[in-house]
Design a protein around this motif. Structure first.
Motif, short mmCIF file in Angstrom:
data_model
loop_
_atom_site.label_atom_id
_atom_site.label_comp_id
_atom_site.label_asym_id
_atom_site.label_seq_id
_atom_site.Cartn_x
_atom_site.Cartn_y
_atom_site.Cartn_z
N THR A 144 37.39 19.15 89.87
CA THR A 144 36.41 18.90 88.81
C THR A 144 37.07 18.82 87.44
N ASN A 145 38.37 18.58 87.41
CA ASN A 145 39.09 18.65 86.14
C ASN A 145 40.28 17.70 86.19
N ALA A 146 40.73 17.28 85.03
CA ALA A 146 41.90 16.42 84.93
C ALA A 146 43.11 17.22 84.49
N TYR A 147 44.31 16.70 84.82
CA TYR A 147 45.55 17.27 84.30
C TYR A 147 45.78 16.69 82.90
N VAL A 148 45.68 17.54 81.89
CA VAL A 148 45.77 17.08 80.50
C VAL A 148 46.81 17.91 79.75
N MET A 149 47.68 17.24 79.02
CA MET A 149 48.65 17.89 78.15
C MET A 149 48.72 17.12 76.85
N LYS A 150 48.91 17.85 75.74
CA LYS A 150 49.05 17.25 74.42
C LYS A 150 50.41 17.67 73.83
N PRO A 151 50.86 16.98 72.77
CA PRO A 151 52.18 17.31 72.21
C PRO A 151 52.34 18.77 71.80
N TYR A 152 51.28 19.42 71.29
CA TYR A 152 51.43 20.80 70.82
C TYR A 152 51.66 21.79 71.96
N HIS A 153 51.46 21.34 73.20
CA HIS A 153 51.72 22.24 74.34
C HIS A 153 53.21 22.43 74.60
N VAL A 154 54.05 21.85 73.76
CA VAL A 154 55.48 22.17 73.80
C VAL A 154 55.68 23.67 73.66
N LEU A 155 54.75 24.33 72.97
CA LEU A 155 54.78 25.80 72.83
C LEU A 155 53.48 26.36 73.35
N TRP A 156 53.55 27.49 74.01
CA TRP A 156 52.34 28.16 74.49
C TRP A 156 51.71 28.96 73.35
N PRO A 157 50.41 29.24 73.44
CA PRO A 157 49.75 29.98 72.36
C PRO A 157 50.11 31.46 72.34
N ILE A 158 50.19 32.00 71.15
CA ILE A 158 50.34 33.45 70.99
C ILE A 158 48.98 34.09 71.30
N PRO A 159 48.92 35.08 72.17
CA PRO A 159 47.63 35.70 72.49
C PRO A 159 46.92 36.24 71.25
N GLU A 160 45.67 35.86 71.09
CA GLU A 160 44.94 36.21 69.87
C GLU A 160 44.79 37.72 69.70
N ASN A 161 44.61 38.45 70.81
CA ASN A 161 44.40 39.89 70.64
C ASN A 161 45.63 40.58 70.08
N TRP A 162 46.80 40.04 70.34
CA TRP A 162 48.01 40.62 69.76
C TRP A 162 48.08 40.34 68.26
N ILE A 163 47.63 39.17 67.85
CA ILE A 163 47.62 38.83 66.43
C ILE A 163 46.63 39.75 65.69
N LEU A 164 45.45 39.94 66.26
CA LEU A 164 44.43 40.76 65.61
C LEU A 164 44.84 42.23 65.54
N ALA A 165 45.50 42.72 66.57
CA ALA A 165 45.89 44.13 66.58
C ALA A 165 46.95 44.44 65.54
N ASN A 166 47.71 43.42 65.15
CA ASN A 166 48.81 43.61 64.20
C ASN A 166 48.28 43.51 62.77
N SER A 167 47.40 44.46 62.42
CA SER A 167 46.59 44.31 61.21
C SER A 167 47.34 44.52 59.91
N GLU A 168 48.51 45.12 59.93
CA GLU A 168 49.26 45.38 58.69
C GLU A 168 50.43 44.43 58.50
N GLY A 169 50.60 43.51 59.41
CA GLY A 169 51.65 42.51 59.31
C GLY A 169 51.05 41.13 59.54
N HIS A 170 51.87 40.19 60.01
CA HIS A 170 51.34 38.86 60.29
C HIS A 170 52.15 38.20 61.40
#
Length: 598
Positions: free
Chosen positions: A554-580
């Protein structure tokens, strides 16, 4: 609610770069005995910590340790998002469409495995490195050897992280309390630090390391990979040359090991027999991880799972039909002829399915290449109908080859695959209806790759004759036709043939994409890396599923140029509240990025 959120953030912060395992798995023990200040005080204590570092690398190659009972093996994701393969499992369980399924907030149990593996590995290495100055040792040599192996393990995981996720935090010290102020460092800054560490390490790693431990040859190999990633091509050549010439290593060209007297097999079989990988006579292995059935400290309770992940779902009789309309195959354990196919192939589920490039193109004009002969390659034409008439099968077609046009799902159930690294028969767990692949030692680094690293470094320096010589050294061992004037495509195809399930394919392609941009080759630039890069163009050229956005289930195989890098997990970004911590461009959250530390 705010208090609860802060508790969650603190817990995540401890996990970030301070071992997810320590947050959820370890049992509380008396501080008087197990506190770091009482354990990591001498050579023996730090040697025990190195054992943990080595075990961490096992987890890439075996049945998933993060999710007991599943059959995912982390290395599958390095192949699923490459030129060689795609995920064959349904998209309800795995990723087909990277645009909708590979996001900072979803599929944590999929690509996230490498994020967690990497940070845990860095944490364990930093524990060793940070405690070396405080501990007592038998000699300065022993002290530096332990520090050197700590550097090796940290460099190994950072090499993967920067080629999977790009710019990430650089952590060089042991984290012993909640830390919320991590900052993203540039990939180049991280690689330069790892190079400096490994230049020290190759002076002090032992010349002769026991199988399962890290020796100087492995250190040179790791240094060469980092040099290549930085574009320090001559340094990469020098490190490879030392690795090849100075430490008693060699390509195995003659028969050896437990089956050496069996004339039906060949040296490639010998190289990957589970009993030969760590054998003293095997001089090709640079660094191996050891996984033995029933031995405490294994990375998996269920073995390698390679027969499960990399073999087609041939036994699905519901879609593998005979020409007369009957169910053609089965994995039911029963005392009838035909069950032998389950014994020999297991019950594959095609977690990984090869692209046309991986299944056909790299084998064009392969001649007598050992890696593609029946000892080492299972052609789909060898699959046969094994469901007897007594079980609803066809008496007329039982035992005959499966006919492709009657297979309702050729993506998952009908393809060819390499056997020598996949069909692991050992151990009692490999019995019954669903053999999944027994325990086996695995090469982390092997000398064949050292030659191919050097070949690529020569290619970047336009020394085509030397690059060709190194590629042909590998081809000659496999009795493949020799090449003239190799190019980068030739080198990558040779890596695919030789290093399947050994190299980190996605990471190596991303590494080359960065080099193309750094060197400003073929119109690529770091300025618009996530919009135009060699990695994406390579996938579109070589992987027919992503190139055509092939619609499966029920789905296609799709890739875009930005998938050269995987995403940083959002919960790790949010937990790091005093840095960036930056998000990679193309994913939600990247609009808040700041310049990484250089």
């Amino acid at each position: 609610m705010k208090t609860r959120y802060n508790i969650i953030k603190a817990a995540l912060a401890i996990c970030i770069l301070a071992s997810t395992d320590s947050c959820v798995k370890l049992k509380p023990e008396p501080l008087s005995f197990y506190a770091p200040e009482n354990v990591f005080i001498d050579q023996a204590g730090l040697e025990s910590a190195l054992v943990t570092c080595r075990k961490q690398q096992k987890l890439e190659w075996v049945g998933d340790a993060f999710d007991a009972g599943t059959c995912r093996t982390p290395i599958v994701y390095e192949y699923a998002f490459s030129d060689l393969s795609v995920i064959g499992s349904p998209e309800t369980k795995e990723i087909h469409n990277l645009e909708t399924q590979l996001t900072p907030t979803s599929n944590y149990n999929l690509y996230m495995r490498y994020w967690l593996l990497g940070w845990d590995g860095i944490t364990y290495a930093n524990t060793v490195i940070s405690n070396v100055p405080k501990a007592t040792f038998d000699s300065e040599e022993a002290k530096n050897a332990i520090l050197a192996e700590g550097y090796f393990h940290r460099a190994y995981w950072y090499y993967l992280l920067v080629n999977e996720f790009g710019d990430v935090p650089l952590s060089l010290d042991e984290v012993t309390s909640p830390k919320l102020d991590f900052k993203t460092a540039s990939r180049t800054k991280i690689l330069k630090q790892m190079k400096s560490d490994m230049e020290f390490a190759v002076q002090w790693l032992p010349l002769d390391a026991q199988p399962g431990a890290v020796g100087r040859a492995a250190g040179e190999h790791m240094l060469a990979k980092i040099d290549l990633a930085l574009g320090d091509f001559q340094d990469a050549i020098d490190a490879c040359t030392r690795c090849i010439n100075n430490y008693g290593k060699k390509l195995m060209t003659d028969r050896f090991g437990v089956n050496a007297s069996n004339p039906k097999l060949d040296v490639f079989n010998d190289l990957f027999d589970p009993d030969n990988i760590s054998a003293p006579e095997n001089k090709e292995g640079l660094y191996v991880v050891q996984e033995r059935y029933g031995v405490p400290g294994d990375g998996s309770v269920n073995g390698s799972y390679r027969m499960r992940n990399f073999v087609p779902y041939w036994s699905n009789g519901g879609v593998v039909k005979t020409p007369d309309g009957k169910q053609g195959t089965t994995y039911d354990a029963a005392p009838y002829d035909g069950y032998e196919e389950v014994d020999s192939l297991g019950r594959g589920i095609a977690k990984i399915r090869p692209s046309n490039y991986g299944q056909y193109e790299i084998w064009e004009n392969c001649g007598a290449d050992l890696r593609h002969d029946p000892n080492n390659w299972f052609d789909k034409s060898r699959l046969y109908y094994n469901r007897p008439a007594s079980k609803g099968g066809s008496a007329a077609w039982f035992g005959k080859p499966i006919q492709a046009k009657y297979v309702g799902d050729t993506i998952r159930c009908y393809f060819s695959f390499p056997t020598v690294k996949v069909l692991i028969y050992k151990d009692d767990i490999n019995k019954g209806k669903a053999p999944s692949g027994g325990f086996t030692d695995s090469y982390v680094f092997r000398l064949a790759e050292t030659y191919l690293i050097r070949a690529e470094a020569y290619w970047w320096l336009n020394n085509i004759s030397k690059a060709t010589e190194d590629v042909n050294t590998i081809r000659a061992r496999s009795k493949a036709p020799l090449l003239a004037n190799v190019n980068l495509d030739d080198i990558l195809s040779e890596r695919a043939r030789e290093l399947y399930l050994e190299e980190h394919r996605k990471s190596e392609l991303t590494r080359i994409a960065f080099l193309m941009a750094q060197e400003k080759r073929n119109g690529y630039s770091l300025d618009n890396f996530s919009q135009k890069n060699w990695y994406y163009d390579r996938i579109m050229k070589k992987n027919n599923f992503y190139a055509t956005q092939y619609f499966y289930s029920t789905n296609a195989y799709v890739m875009k140029p930005y998938h050269v890098l995987w995403p940083i997990p959002e919960n790790w970004i949010l937990a790091n509240s005093e840095g960036h911590i930056n998000q990679n461009i193309g994913y939600p959250g990247a609009e808040s990025n700041v310049a990484p530390e250089q």
